[in-house]
Write an enzyme that holds these catalytic residues in place. Structure first.
Site, PDB file in Angstrom:
ATOM      1  N   LYS A   1       7.130 -19.735  10.324  1.00  0.00           N
ATOM      2  CA  LYS A   1       5.900 -20.187   9.424  1.00  0.00           C
ATOM      3  C   LYS A   1       5.188 -21.503   9.492  1.00  0.00           C
ATOM      4  O   LYS A   1       4.224 -21.763   9.239  1.00  0.00           O
ATOM      5  CB  LYS A   1       6.347 -19.457   7.932  1.00  0.00           C
ATOM      6  CG  LYS A   1       6.589 -18.184   7.947  1.00  0.00           C
ATOM      7  CD  LYS A   1       6.690 -17.749   6.471  1.00  0.00           C
ATOM      8  CE  LYS A   1       6.668 -16.281   6.460  1.00  0.00           C
ATOM      9  NZ  LYS A   1       7.290 -15.591   5.019  1.00  0.00           N
TER      10      LYS A   1
ATOM     11  N   LYS B   1       6.461  -8.718  15.335  1.00  0.00           N
ATOM     12  CA  LYS B   1       6.748  -7.819  13.926  1.00  0.00           C
ATOM     13  C   LYS B   1       5.557  -7.295  13.596  1.00  0.00           C
ATOM     14  O   LYS B   1       4.469  -8.083  13.430  1.00  0.00           O
ATOM     15  CB  LYS B   1       7.474  -8.302  13.315  1.00  0.00           C
ATOM     16  CG  LYS B   1       8.289  -7.923  11.781  1.00  0.00           C
ATOM     17  CD  LYS B   1       8.852  -8.834  10.997  1.00  0.00           C
ATOM     18  CE  LYS B   1       8.012  -9.801  10.119  1.00  0.00           C
ATOM     19  NZ  LYS B   1       8.501 -10.511   9.082  1.00  0.00           N
TER      20      LYS B   1
ATOM     21  N   LYS C   1       2.596  -8.141   7.086  1.00  0.00           N
ATOM     22  CA  LYS C   1       1.670  -7.844   5.808  1.00  0.00           C
ATOM     23  C   LYS C   1       0.361  -8.628   6.051  1.00  0.00           C
ATOM     24  O   LYS C   1      -0.603  -8.322   5.455  1.00  0.00           O
ATOM     25  CB  LYS C   1       2.174  -8.291   4.606  1.00  0.00           C
ATOM     26  CG  LYS C   1       3.199  -7.482   4.147  1.00  0.00           C
ATOM     27  CD  LYS C   1       3.515  -7.955   2.752  1.00  0.00           C
ATOM     28  CE  LYS C   1       4.872  -7.635   2.398  1.00  0.00           C
ATOM     29  NZ  LYS C   1       5.640  -9.160   2.298  1.00  0.00           N
TER      30      LYS C   1
HETATM   31  P1  TYM Z   1       9.126  -9.292   2.690  1.00  0.00           P
HETATM   32  O1  TYM Z   1       8.224  -9.107   1.792  1.00  0.00           O
HETATM   33  O2  TYM Z   1       8.562  -9.916   3.980  1.00  0.00           O
HETATM   34  O3  TYM Z   1       9.552  -7.913   3.384  1.00  0.00           O
HETATM   35  C1  TYM Z   1      10.006  -6.747   2.467  1.00  0.00           C
HETATM   36  C2  TYM Z   1      11.020  -5.980   3.094  1.00  0.00           C
HETATM   37  O4  TYM Z   1      10.533  -5.552   4.367  1.00  0.00           O
HETATM   38  C3  TYM Z   1      11.244  -5.691   5.341  1.00  0.00           C
HETATM   39  N1  TYM Z   1      10.257  -5.815   6.434  1.00  0.00           N
HETATM   40  C4  TYM Z   1      10.359  -5.059   7.744  1.00  0.00           C
HETATM   41  N2  TYM Z   1      11.463  -4.096   8.086  1.00  0.00           N
HETATM   42  C5  TYM Z   1      10.976  -3.643   9.248  1.00  0.00           C
HETATM   43  N3  TYM Z   1      10.171  -3.727  10.312  1.00  0.00           N
HETATM   44  C6  TYM Z   1       9.330  -4.596   9.877  1.00  0.00           C
HETATM   45  N4  TYM Z   1       8.158  -4.906  10.615  1.00  0.00           N
HETATM   46  C7  TYM Z   1       9.216  -5.479   8.544  1.00  0.00           C
HETATM   47  N5  TYM Z   1       8.617  -6.347   7.768  1.00  0.00           N
HETATM   48  C8  TYM Z   1       9.196  -6.430   6.644  1.00  0.00           C
HETATM   49  C9  TYM Z   1      12.047  -7.216   5.299  1.00  0.00           C
HETATM   50  O5  TYM Z   1      13.162  -7.296   6.029  1.00  0.00           O
HETATM   51  C10 TYM Z   1      12.214  -6.688   3.669  1.00  0.00           C
HETATM   52  O6  TYM Z   1      13.581  -6.218   3.528  1.00  0.00           O
HETATM   53  N6  TYM Z   1      12.107 -12.832   1.355  1.00  0.00           N
HETATM   54  C11 TYM Z   1      11.828 -11.320   1.374  1.00  0.00           C
HETATM   55  C12 TYM Z   1      11.740 -10.995  -0.065  1.00  0.00           C
HETATM   56  C13 TYM Z   1      12.884 -11.477  -1.116  1.00  0.00           C
HETATM   57  C14 TYM Z   1      14.063 -10.715  -0.990  1.00  0.00           C
HETATM   58  C15 TYM Z   1      14.886 -11.618  -1.790  1.00  0.00           C
HETATM   59  C16 TYM Z   1      14.698  -9.646  -0.190  1.00  0.00           C
HETATM   60  C17 TYM Z   1      12.954 -12.148  -2.028  1.00  0.00           C
HETATM   61  N7  TYM Z   1      14.236 -12.213  -2.634  1.00  0.00           N
HETATM   62  C18 TYM Z   1      16.080 -11.168  -2.281  1.00  0.00           C
HETATM   63  C19 TYM Z   1      16.081  -9.313  -0.226  1.00  0.00           C
HETATM   64  C20 TYM Z   1      16.880 -10.236  -1.533  1.00  0.00           C
HETATM   65  C21 TYM Z   1      10.734 -11.115   2.019  1.00  0.00           C
HETATM   66  O7  TYM Z   1       9.694 -12.279   2.052  1.00  0.00           O
HETATM   67  O8  TYM Z   1      10.478  -9.940   2.406  1.00  0.00           O
END
Ligand code: TYM
Length: 340
Positions: free
Chosen positions: A123, A205, A208
């Site tokens: 990032k 990847k 979003k």
């Molecule tokens: P975030 O918002 O980027 O993504 C949410 C969840 O989706 C999964 N993910 C994917 N899985 C497979 N293929 C992909 N291309 C893909 N893109 C995203 C992510 O692995 C995630 O599980 N930091 C975290 C949010 C968070 C969190 C937490 C997660 C905040 N606090 C505590 C677990 C526990 C995040 O930005 O996920």
């Protein structure tokens, strides 16, 4: 939260926590890697799911966009099958303990550990003009999210596993210093779909906030848009539907198909053994349309009543706060703060 009675002892059911950040537009990657199976986990475990809005401001975001994205994601969590009567669903910023515990945990996280996080490095490279301290501290806030609820399991996609590992390190360090305080959680990734790649660049990847919309299928895309994106998905020129390292586009599509249908990669390969690429891409697109259709319909129903959504947010926050405050208080006491 439910507890099971067992020979006069009261056992706590396993606890699950996960969250998703309201930046950009939620994708098929978020769905297949994480959200799709969160609802079902509530049959056996106590589950908490959060919209990680505090995490969203680590990247530049307009107030209007943060507000809209947050409401959309909260509704979407329910639309994918998370029942707010069975799980605790809430907005992270509605429970102040998250920011407070993150401050405490900062003091038990080494600079070198946070600097090694690959997501921070990625990032920082993508937005060199906004490498803020929040971005650096992001995994510590994530550790606070998890540890506040004494979560045993954290279901995530592969890209979040490194953060869960750091959370374990922080919890163990704190427990070693002050005695048992936090449950040390385990990260869990799904068998298929833990990393879904972009349809236009299958080496990166599916994200979003990707500038290139054609590569990301959004959960709320219309069926026509989904089909168009799949039909244009990058493949290769040897016209054979097989999963292998030198066919990243086809492998990604096979992974998507197998995750959508809950079948193995081998079974998906067999199904398309004699198919041409056009037929294959159409079938994967149709599978995605059918899986996402009920989600989009449920979402649209929910968004007709923002007052009801606000009420669900309030109820979720109240329930989460009760658990979070107990843990926070325990941490304050262990460290030696005067509590009156
Ligand atoms: P975030 O918002 O980027 O993504 C949410 C969840 O989706 C999964 N993910 C994917 N899985 C497979 N293929 C992909 N291309 C893909 N893109 C995203 C992510 O692995 C995630 O599980 N930091 C975290 C949010 C968070 C969190 C937490 C997660 C905040 N606090 C505590 C677990 C526990 C995040 O930005 O996920």
């Amino acid at each position: 939260m439910e507890q099971t009675q067992n020979n006069n002892t009261t056992e706590r059911r396993k606890r699950v926590f996960s969250a998703i950040k309201p930046t950009g537009n939620p994708t098929l990657g978020n769905y297949l890697g994480a959200m799709r199976y969160w609802g079902g986990m509530a049959d056996e475990q106590d589950c908490l799911y959060s919209v990680a809005d505090l995490h969203a401001i680590t990247v530049a975001i307009e107030p209007k966009e943060l507000r809209e994205n947050s409401k959309r994601l909260f509704a979407l969590l329910i639309a994918v099958g998370i029942d707010p009567q069975k799980c605790i669903v809430f907005m992270q910023s509605h429970v102040r303990a998250h920011a407070e515990l993150a401050w405490l945990l900062n003091n038990y996280t080494m600079f070198g550990e946070a600097r090694r996080m690959t997501q921070f490095k990625d990032k920082s490279e993508k937005a060199p003009e906004n490498v803020n301290v929040g971005l650096f501290d992001y995994p510590v806030l994530m550790a606070a999210d998890i540890l506040l609820y004494q979560a045993d399991e954290v279901p995530v996609g592969e890209d979040q596993i490194q953060h869960v590992e750091l959370c374990r390190t922080i919890a163990q360090r704190f427990n070693n210093r002050y005695g048992q305080t936090f449950t040390v959680p385990e990260g869990r990734v799904p068998k298929t779909g833990a990393r879904i790649y972009s349809l236009s660049d299958p080496t990166s990847k599916m994200g979003k906030s990707d500038a290139n919309d054609a590569g990301s299928v959004f959960i709320l895309d219309t069926p026509e848009t989904i089909m168009r994106k799949f039909k244009r998905a990058v493949t290769d020129c040897d016209a054979c539907v097989r999963a292998c390292a030198d066919k990243p586009g086809i492998t990604n599509l096979l992974t998507i198909y197998s995750a959508l249908n809950d079948i193995s990669l081998d079974a998906a390969e067999r199904e398309f053994a004699s198919a041409d690429y056009a037929t294959f891409k159409t079938r994967v697109g149709e599978a995605a349309v059918e899986k996402l259709r009920p989600v989009r319909e449920a979402y649209e129903r929910l968004r007709k009543n923002d007052a009801e959504l606000a009420e669900l947010m309030r109820e979720g926050a109240q329930k989460a706060e009760r658990i979070a405050c107990r843990t926070l208080e325990k941490a304050y006491k262990k460290i030696g703060f005067v509590r009156v």
